[in-house]
Design an enzyme around this catalytic site. Structure first.
Site, PDB file in Angstrom:
ATOM      1  N   HIS A 185       0.817  -1.238   0.029  1.00  0.00           N
ATOM      2  CA  HIS A 185      -0.094  -0.011   0.257  1.00  0.00           C
ATOM      3  C   HIS A 185       1.018   1.175   0.128  1.00  0.00           C
ATOM      4  O   HIS A 185       0.426   2.335  -0.613  1.00  0.00           O
ATOM      5  CB  HIS A 185      -0.939  -0.054   1.126  1.00  0.00           C
ATOM      6  CG  HIS A 185      -2.150  -0.923   1.453  1.00  0.00           C
ATOM      7  ND1 HIS A 185      -1.605  -2.350   1.896  1.00  0.00           N
ATOM      8  CD2 HIS A 185      -3.205  -0.939   0.745  1.00  0.00           C
ATOM      9  CE1 HIS A 185      -2.778  -2.953   1.606  1.00  0.00           C
ATOM     10  NE2 HIS A 185      -3.722  -2.190   1.203  1.00  0.00           N
ATOM     11  N   ASP A 257      -4.437  -6.097  -7.727  1.00  0.00           N
ATOM     12  CA  ASP A 257      -4.789  -5.721  -6.410  1.00  0.00           C
ATOM     13  C   ASP A 257      -5.299  -4.178  -6.719  1.00  0.00           C
ATOM     14  O   ASP A 257      -4.795  -3.682  -7.616  1.00  0.00           O
ATOM     15  CB  ASP A 257      -3.617  -5.705  -5.519  1.00  0.00           C
ATOM     16  CG  ASP A 257      -4.028  -5.798  -4.044  1.00  0.00           C
ATOM     17  OD1 ASP A 257      -4.796  -5.418  -3.605  1.00  0.00           O
ATOM     18  OD2 ASP A 257      -3.063  -6.064  -3.305  1.00  0.00           O
TER      19      ASP A 257
END
Length: 483
Positions: A185, A257
């Site tokens: 992230h 993702d």
């Protein structure tokens, strides 16, 4: 191929998000025009209750046939009602500790049944990463464990159980996020492994998931210098087409993702990351929790421009469309299973490992001290701990004088200290050791990975912090629900 045909194929690859419990007008319009689907997020208000979610998915399906996707791993990463209360199913670390593949199959089949009941048809689970790095900040208890063969057994069982419920499974995060010490992230984690090591470690559970028939695989934003040469795997033809398609022989849908993550789009933006992921071989693009109409339109424009410039072949878009159509046909031919929450509690109970002899409380309820532990972005603010099962519980963060205050409050009764990944939090270890010095009878409960443990204490390892894990630990400790 006409511009309209390219636009429809491009639209069919996208999974945007939206805020709130009802679908906005722009989303319904895009679904009518062939949008691939949506990704639901608890933090954006998509899942206030199962009843609301069922109404939302029914609303969207009236507009168009679409994938409704979610991250429902059980355990610490939960998006259904468990995001507010904790999941009734333990996560993968607990299932790996039990090491009963049939029980894993039951747990995932029940989770799949709950998803099917509310209209979710593609679950971004299981995580089949082999967690070999103790300091991994984002996988941890989401992994079945550090042994590739164990992870493979349970990857196959999880895929089978999910798909028996009529929901498509999605094995993630290819080629494996378990050997990293950085969160994708926030950056592009390094996986320092050559092809031989990947074959012996990371790829073992992915092979098992593929052999079990997983309908989808999710890519991770990972730098494997020996394979991708500094490019995140999500954007790398060598990883997606070369490794996953050609070497592993996978023929199903490949999902990215979330492309808003720093590891994918930090330097280039989501529209360009989307183009590169399609060129690399991805079929569905998860855009991220805050990527709505504007991002969708910008991404569609970027894909169309890439086709006009010759960077992206229309045949690549058509190929993605064929795979997603095949998956929709598979979904149409399956019936849901029966919810079996008893499997979750059974797994949580069987996962607990106890060192030492559990004490009695002599009629006085113990003081439960839960030590502060930051979650990662994937987990979010899901509740955890024994507080719902304790008549007297406090949170502690190691502030000055806190040890003395805790000891005073625990005078004349038992003391339970609850940790979460203490090996990653020096403050947890320091406070625990200080309390044990004064109170050697303290019971220590680790609700993350049991990597660090104090030298002398009664010690419980739950292998996860879901509601099911908490209930199982509370039962052993003789705690009763708080009034």
């Amino acid at each position: 191929m006409t511009g309209d045909e390219i636009a429809r194929l491009a639209r069919g690859t996208l999974l945007p998000s939206f805020p709130g419990p009802t679908a906005p007008g722009w989303l319904l319009d895009e679904l009518e025009r062939g949008l691939g689907g949506v990704t639901l997020f608890a933090l954006t208000g998509n899942v206030p209750s199962p009843e609301s979610l069922a109404a939302l998915t029914a609303q969207m399906r009236k507009a168009g046939e679409a994938f409704v996707t979610i991250d429902e791993e059980g355990g610490d990463v939960t998006r259904l009602g468990g995001h507010a209360t904790g999941s009734p199913y333990p996560g993968n670390a607990a299932l790996g500790a039990v090491d009963d593949p049939e029980l894993t199959r039951r747990v995932y089949r029940s989770m799949g049944a709950e998803l099917a009941e509310v209209g979710v048809n593609l679950n971004f689970a299981p995580s089949v990463d082999v967690n070999t790095a103790d300091d991994n900040p984002v996988i941890g208890t989401r992994s079945f464990g550090p042994d590739p063969e164990l992870a493979a057994r349970h990857a196959a069982a999880a895929v089978t159980g999910t798909q028996e419920a009529g929901v498509a499974a999605c094995a993630k995060h290819f080629p494996g996020h378990g050997a990293t010490v950085e969160d994708s992230h926030l950056g592009v984690p390094l996986v320092d492994a050559d092809l031989d090591l990947l074959d012996r470690r990371e790829l073992v559970p992915f092979r098992a998931a593929i052999e079990a028939g997983t309908r989808a695989v999710m890519t991770g934003h990972l730098n494997l210098p020996a394979i991708t040469r500094g490019v995140p795997a999500t954007l790398s033809p060598e990883a997606i087409t070369g490794l996953l398609r050609e070497r592993l022989g996978y023929r199903g849908v490949i999902v990215t993702d979330a492309l808003d993550m720093e590891g994918a789009s930090g330097a280039i933006g989501i529209p360009e990351a989307s183009v590169r992921a399609l060129i690399a071989g991805a079929d569905l693009l998860c855009l991220g929790p805050n990527e709505h109409a504007d991002t969708l339109r910008a991404t569609l424009e970027a894909i169309a421009a890439a086709v006009r410039m010759g960077r992206l072949s229309p045949d690549r878009l058509a190929e993605a469309g064929e795979r997603t159509r095949a998956l929709k046909q598979w979904l149409a031919g399956h019936s849901p299973a029966v919810v079996d929450r008893a499997a979750g509690l059974e797994a949580a109970r069987r996962a607990i490992r106890v060192t030492g002899s559990l004490p009695g409380w002599n009629g006085s309820p113990p003081l439960v001290v839960e030590l502060e532990a930051t979650g990662n972005i994937a987990v979010g603010p899901t509740p955890w701990g024994l507080n719902p099962w304790a008549s007297d519980a406090v949170r502690a963060d190691g502030a000055e004088g806190e040890v003395d205050r805790v000891l005073e409050r625990a005078t004349g009764r038992g003391l339970i200290v609850v940790l979460r990944d203490a090996h990653r939090h020096a403050s947890q270890r320091a406070l625990t050791n200080a309390l044990l010095t004064a109170r050697p009878d303290t019971v220590v409960v680790e609700m993350g990975l049991p990597v660090w443990r104090p030298g002398s204490a009664v010690y419980l390892a739950t292998y996860g912090a879901a509601a099911a894990n908490a209930q199982a630990a509370a039962e052993l400790l003789g705690l009763t629900p708080a009034a």
